[in-house]
Design a protein around this motif. Sequence first.
Motif, PDB file in Angstrom:
ATOM      1  N   PRO A   1     -11.566   1.970  -9.641  1.00  0.00           N
ATOM      2  CA  PRO A   1     -11.769   0.538  -9.456  1.00  0.00           C
ATOM      3  C   PRO A   1     -11.344  -0.326 -10.623  1.00  0.00           C
ATOM      4  CG  PRO A   1     -13.858   1.643  -9.842  1.00  0.00           C
ATOM      5  CD  PRO A   1     -12.837   2.713  -9.653  1.00  0.00           C
ATOM      6  N   THR A   2     -11.203   0.230 -11.827  1.00  0.00           N
ATOM      7  CA  THR A   2     -10.888  -0.623 -12.970  1.00  0.00           C
ATOM      8  C   THR A   2      -9.626  -0.231 -13.699  1.00  0.00           C
ATOM      9  OG1 THR A   2     -12.278   0.750 -14.393  1.00  0.00           O
ATOM     10  CG2 THR A   2     -13.315  -1.175 -13.389  1.00  0.00           C
ATOM     11  N   THR A   3      -9.019   0.893 -13.387  1.00  0.00           N
ATOM     12  CA  THR A   3      -7.792   1.288 -14.065  1.00  0.00           C
ATOM     13  C   THR A   3      -6.612   1.103 -13.145  1.00  0.00           C
ATOM     14  OG1 THR A   3      -7.839   3.593 -13.372  1.00  0.00           O
ATOM     15  CG2 THR A   3      -9.106   3.025 -15.330  1.00  0.00           C
ATOM     16  N   GLY A   4      -5.428   1.304 -13.675  1.00  0.00           N
ATOM     17  CA  GLY A   4      -4.214   1.096 -12.908  1.00  0.00           C
ATOM     18  C   GLY A   4      -3.798   2.288 -12.102  1.00  0.00           C
ATOM     19  N   ASP A   5      -4.598   3.387 -12.045  1.00  0.00           N
ATOM     20  CA  ASP A   5      -4.267   4.560 -11.245  1.00  0.00           C
ATOM     21  C   ASP A   5      -2.868   5.072 -11.560  1.00  0.00           C
ATOM     22  OD1 ASP A   5      -3.584   5.319  -7.811  1.00  0.00           O
ATOM     23  OD2 ASP A   5      -4.550   6.588  -9.298  1.00  0.00           O
ATOM     24  N   GLY A   6      -2.641   5.308 -12.869  1.00  0.00           N
ATOM     25  CA  GLY A   6      -1.351   5.824 -13.272  1.00  0.00           C
ATOM     26  C   GLY A   6      -0.341   4.751 -13.614  1.00  0.00           C
ATOM     27  N   ASP A   7      -0.579   3.511 -13.199  1.00  0.00           N
ATOM     28  CA  ASP A   7       0.326   2.440 -13.566  1.00  0.00           C
ATOM     29  C   ASP A   7       0.187   2.086 -15.041  1.00  0.00           C
ATOM     30  OD1 ASP A   7       1.559   2.026 -11.131  1.00  0.00           O
ATOM     31  OD2 ASP A   7       0.034   0.635 -10.432  1.00  0.00           O
ATOM     32  N   GLY A   8      -0.989   2.311 -15.590  1.00  0.00           N
ATOM     33  CA  GLY A   8      -1.244   1.933 -16.969  1.00  0.00           C
ATOM     34  C   GLY A   8      -1.655   0.496 -17.127  1.00  0.00           C
ATOM     35  N   LEU A   9      -1.799  -0.231 -16.032  1.00  0.00           N
ATOM     36  CA  LEU A   9      -2.219  -1.632 -16.076  1.00  0.00           C
ATOM     37  C   LEU A   9      -3.675  -1.728 -15.628  1.00  0.00           C
ATOM     38  CD1 LEU A   9       0.947  -3.224 -14.422  1.00  0.00           C
ATOM     39  CD2 LEU A   9       0.355  -3.258 -16.844  1.00  0.00           C
TER      40      LEU A   9
ATOM     41  N   ALA B   1      10.884 -21.727   2.323  1.00  0.00           N
ATOM     42  CA  ALA B   1       9.653 -22.396   1.916  1.00  0.00           C
ATOM     43  C   ALA B   1       8.432 -21.499   2.076  1.00  0.00           C
ATOM     44  CB  ALA B   1       9.468 -23.683   2.722  1.00  0.00           C
ATOM     45  N   TYR B   2       8.490 -20.539   3.011  1.00  0.00           N
ATOM     46  CA  TYR B   2       7.354 -19.661   3.286  1.00  0.00           C
ATOM     47  C   TYR B   2       7.374 -18.372   2.440  1.00  0.00           C
ATOM     48  CZ  TYR B   2       5.543 -21.881   7.608  1.00  0.00           C
ATOM     49  OH  TYR B   2       4.950 -22.723   8.535  1.00  0.00           O
ATOM     50  N   ASP B   3       8.363 -18.191   1.568  1.00  0.00           N
ATOM     51  CA  ASP B   3       8.694 -16.861   1.069  1.00  0.00           C
ATOM     52  C   ASP B   3       7.659 -16.184   0.176  1.00  0.00           C
ATOM     53  OD1 ASP B   3       9.518 -16.873  -2.054  1.00  0.00           O
ATOM     54  OD2 ASP B   3       9.982 -18.801  -1.195  1.00  0.00           O
ATOM     55  N   GLY B   4       6.833 -16.909  -0.550  1.00  0.00           N
ATOM     56  CA  GLY B   4       6.094 -16.304  -1.652  1.00  0.00           C
ATOM     57  C   GLY B   4       4.856 -15.502  -1.308  1.00  0.00           C
ATOM     58  N   TRP B   5       4.551 -15.291  -0.022  1.00  0.00           N
ATOM     59  CA  TRP B   5       3.321 -14.579   0.342  1.00  0.00           C
ATOM     60  C   TRP B   5       3.304 -13.135  -0.137  1.00  0.00           C
ATOM     61  CZ3 TRP B   5       4.300 -10.450   3.576  1.00  0.00           C
ATOM     62  CH2 TRP B   5       5.514 -10.468   4.261  1.00  0.00           C
ATOM     63  N   ILE B   6       4.460 -12.564  -0.509  1.00  0.00           N
ATOM     64  CA  ILE B   6       4.472 -11.176  -0.987  1.00  0.00           C
ATOM     65  C   ILE B   6       3.924 -11.041  -2.398  1.00  0.00           C
ATOM     66  CG2 ILE B   6       6.456 -10.613   0.450  1.00  0.00           C
ATOM     67  CD1 ILE B   6       8.161 -10.715  -2.129  1.00  0.00           C
ATOM     68  N   ALA B   7       3.639 -12.154  -3.071  1.00  0.00           N
ATOM     69  CA  ALA B   7       3.230 -12.095  -4.481  1.00  0.00           C
ATOM     70  C   ALA B   7       2.016 -11.209  -4.701  1.00  0.00           C
ATOM     71  CB  ALA B   7       2.955 -13.506  -4.992  1.00  0.00           C
ATOM     72  N   ALA B   8       1.063 -11.234  -3.760  1.00  0.00           N
ATOM     73  CA  ALA B   8      -0.154 -10.436  -3.933  1.00  0.00           C
ATOM     74  C   ALA B   8       0.147  -8.948  -4.012  1.00  0.00           C
ATOM     75  CB  ALA B   8      -1.129 -10.719  -2.790  1.00  0.00           C
ATOM     76  N   THR B   9       1.202  -8.490  -3.324  1.00  0.00           N
ATOM     77  CA  THR B   9       1.526  -7.064  -3.350  1.00  0.00           C
ATOM     78  C   THR B   9       2.095  -6.641  -4.695  1.00  0.00           C
ATOM     79  OG1 THR B   9       3.833  -7.199  -2.570  1.00  0.00           O
ATOM     80  CG2 THR B   9       2.095  -7.244  -0.905  1.00  0.00           C
ATOM     81  N   LEU B  10       2.766  -7.551  -5.400  1.00  0.00           N
ATOM     82  CA  LEU B  10       3.431  -7.195  -6.649  1.00  0.00           C
ATOM     83  C   LEU B  10       2.434  -6.899  -7.757  1.00  0.00           C
ATOM     84  CD1 LEU B  10       6.301  -9.855  -6.592  1.00  0.00           C
ATOM     85  CD2 LEU B  10       6.306  -7.547  -5.652  1.00  0.00           C
ATOM     86  N   ILE B  11       1.251  -7.511  -7.692  1.00  0.00           N
ATOM     87  CA  ILE B  11       0.227  -7.285  -8.713  1.00  0.00           C
ATOM     88  C   ILE B  11      -0.874  -6.370  -8.195  1.00  0.00           C
ATOM     89  CG2 ILE B  11       0.630  -9.412  -9.999  1.00  0.00           C
ATOM     90  CD1 ILE B  11      -1.662 -10.697  -8.427  1.00  0.00           C
ATOM     91  N   ALA B  12      -0.569  -5.575  -7.146  1.00  0.00           N
ATOM     92  CA  ALA B  12      -1.580  -4.717  -6.535  1.00  0.00           C
ATOM     93  C   ALA B  12      -2.169  -3.718  -7.512  1.00  0.00           C
ATOM     94  CB  ALA B  12      -0.974  -3.977  -5.339  1.00  0.00           C
ATOM     95  N   GLY B  13      -1.380  -3.304  -8.507  1.00  0.00           N
ATOM     96  CA  GLY B  13      -1.879  -2.348  -9.495  1.00  0.00           C
ATOM     97  C   GLY B  13      -2.906  -2.926 -10.433  1.00  0.00           C
ATOM     98  N   GLU B  14      -3.152  -4.244 -10.357  1.00  0.00           N
ATOM     99  CA  GLU B  14      -4.125  -4.882 -11.244  1.00  0.00           C
ATOM    100  C   GLU B  14      -5.268  -5.557 -10.476  1.00  0.00           C
ATOM    101  OE1 GLU B  14      -1.346  -6.863 -14.456  1.00  0.00           O
ATOM    102  OE2 GLU B  14      -0.266  -6.236 -12.650  1.00  0.00           O
ATOM    103  N   VAL B  15      -5.373  -5.255  -9.174  1.00  0.00           N
ATOM    104  CA  VAL B  15      -6.407  -5.852  -8.325  1.00  0.00           C
ATOM    105  C   VAL B  15      -7.554  -4.861  -8.149  1.00  0.00           C
ATOM    106  CG1 VAL B  15      -6.921  -6.745  -6.023  1.00  0.00           C
ATOM    107  CG2 VAL B  15      -4.749  -7.305  -7.124  1.00  0.00           C
ATOM    108  N   ARG B  16      -8.774  -5.338  -8.343  1.00  0.00           N
ATOM    109  CA  ARG B  16      -9.956  -4.498  -8.135  1.00  0.00           C
ATOM    110  C   ARG B  16     -10.195  -4.256  -6.647  1.00  0.00           C
ATOM    111  NH1 ARG B  16     -11.679  -8.414 -11.778  1.00  0.00           N
ATOM    112  NH2 ARG B  16     -12.802  -9.469 -10.097  1.00  0.00           N
ATOM    113  N   ASP B  17     -10.699  -3.079  -6.311  1.00  0.00           N
ATOM    114  CA  ASP B  17     -11.005  -2.714  -4.928  1.00  0.00           C
ATOM    115  C   ASP B  17      -9.850  -3.108  -4.008  1.00  0.00           C
ATOM    116  OD1 ASP B  17     -12.351  -1.800  -2.713  1.00  0.00           O
ATOM    117  OD2 ASP B  17     -13.689  -3.534  -2.549  1.00  0.00           O
TER     118      ASP B  17
END
Length: 454
Positions: A11-19, A218-234
């Motif tokens: 829940p708090t580490t990057g699971d091998g990502d190191g982030l 104009a709608y393109d940026g919704w993928i942003a949440a996936t790019l930081i998935a290695g730093e999201v809790r739960d």
Amino acid sequence: MTTPQAASVHPTTGDGDGLPRKLGVWSAAAAAVGLTIGSGIFRVPATVAAESGSVGAIALVWVLGGVITLCGALTIAELAAAFPRAGGIYVYLREAYGPLPAFLFGWSWFFIRSAASAGTALVFVAYLGSFVPLGGAGQRAAAVALIVLVGAANYRSVRLGAAIQDASTVAKVLAILLAAAAIFTLGQAGGGALAGPVGFAPAGLGGIGVALVAALFAYDGWIAATLIAGEVRDPGRALPRALAWGSVVIVATYLTINLAYLYALPLAELAASKAVAVDAVTRVAGAGGAALIAALVMLSTFGGLNAGLMTGPRVYYAMAEDGLFFRRVAAVHPRFGTPHVAVVLLVVLTALNASVRTFEQLAEAFVLLLYPFLALTVAAVFVLRRRRPELERPYRTVGYPLVPAIFLVGTVAMMVNSLLERPDATLLAAGIVAVGVPIYYAWRSASRRQPAGS
């Protein structure tokens, strides 16, 4: 190549990502909303109106864009929950198809993200000129300075970048909705396109397709949440929620402000406008409203730039971790816990783009580069359900298989139409991707020749 299943993610580490995992569902959703609602909604509606040709066709384009966006987000959320790693789409393509398609996305990302962020910065300084006189060289210098400033915040701390994003996203959504409310309150019911016949006859099917490309930009940026998935809790719970709710906010905001534009401006004026928000508010509130809209655009584009520079470096980081880019780019700052080398790389590329290219040049190939990879990513849900039925999936796509099919049909139709209507831009985008193929094989060959441990 396999990736640990979501159930094994700490829940708090990057699971091998190191982030380190420092971000919650709200920060992930704010990144998606903040990256999407940037400059496009203040420029694209005119293009949509010009290509569509009627009020009903305009509404159809924005609704279609919203439906495609929601279907894509609801589908890719399954992959985000199953593979909550830094890099998002890069990781999903690797897991479904192998390293070559993933590398080609990463290669294209050098152009996609830096071009989009540079375009956003140029829009910011263009409106800054409403308050501070700037010449052409001054605008470019200001854009580069802004890119470096925002990049420095994200170099320093992902939490600082997320805090900036959270605040700017709330402020911009509220400001856009307030601007729409002001247009409806102060405007005259018979002054805009809504007062005339609301026909659904488009200028042509080709025009609808071209307009849809603009709307999807104009709608393109919704993928942003996936790019930081290695730093999201739960992440198994947070990422699907962030993608779903972020997309709903985006679609609702866009439909509201576009309805306000149509209420304030006749169709011909909307189609010819170079600054549609300014023109709409000026029509109902006078010249004094232009300064308020300029400030709103600056707020919106600032948040969009921050989201791009916060999330974009994670693709380079993931490529470097896989050995498909310089290993140094996967370095994590020992004090700040950020992929600092990847951040610097994106800042440099973005600043270079802002120094030599125009907004139109930066935006033209953006959708045509990004959406083929989004289509492959959505198709990956079908591929992985067949190949890896045992994979733990904390979230399964709502409405499967219809929801991903809607996204695929809409995206493929849009790309085919673009090839017919805009062959030069489409072939340029395809050429950029194709150049990545020999680069991939050259990189792999050079990597195999390197001594172990080098």
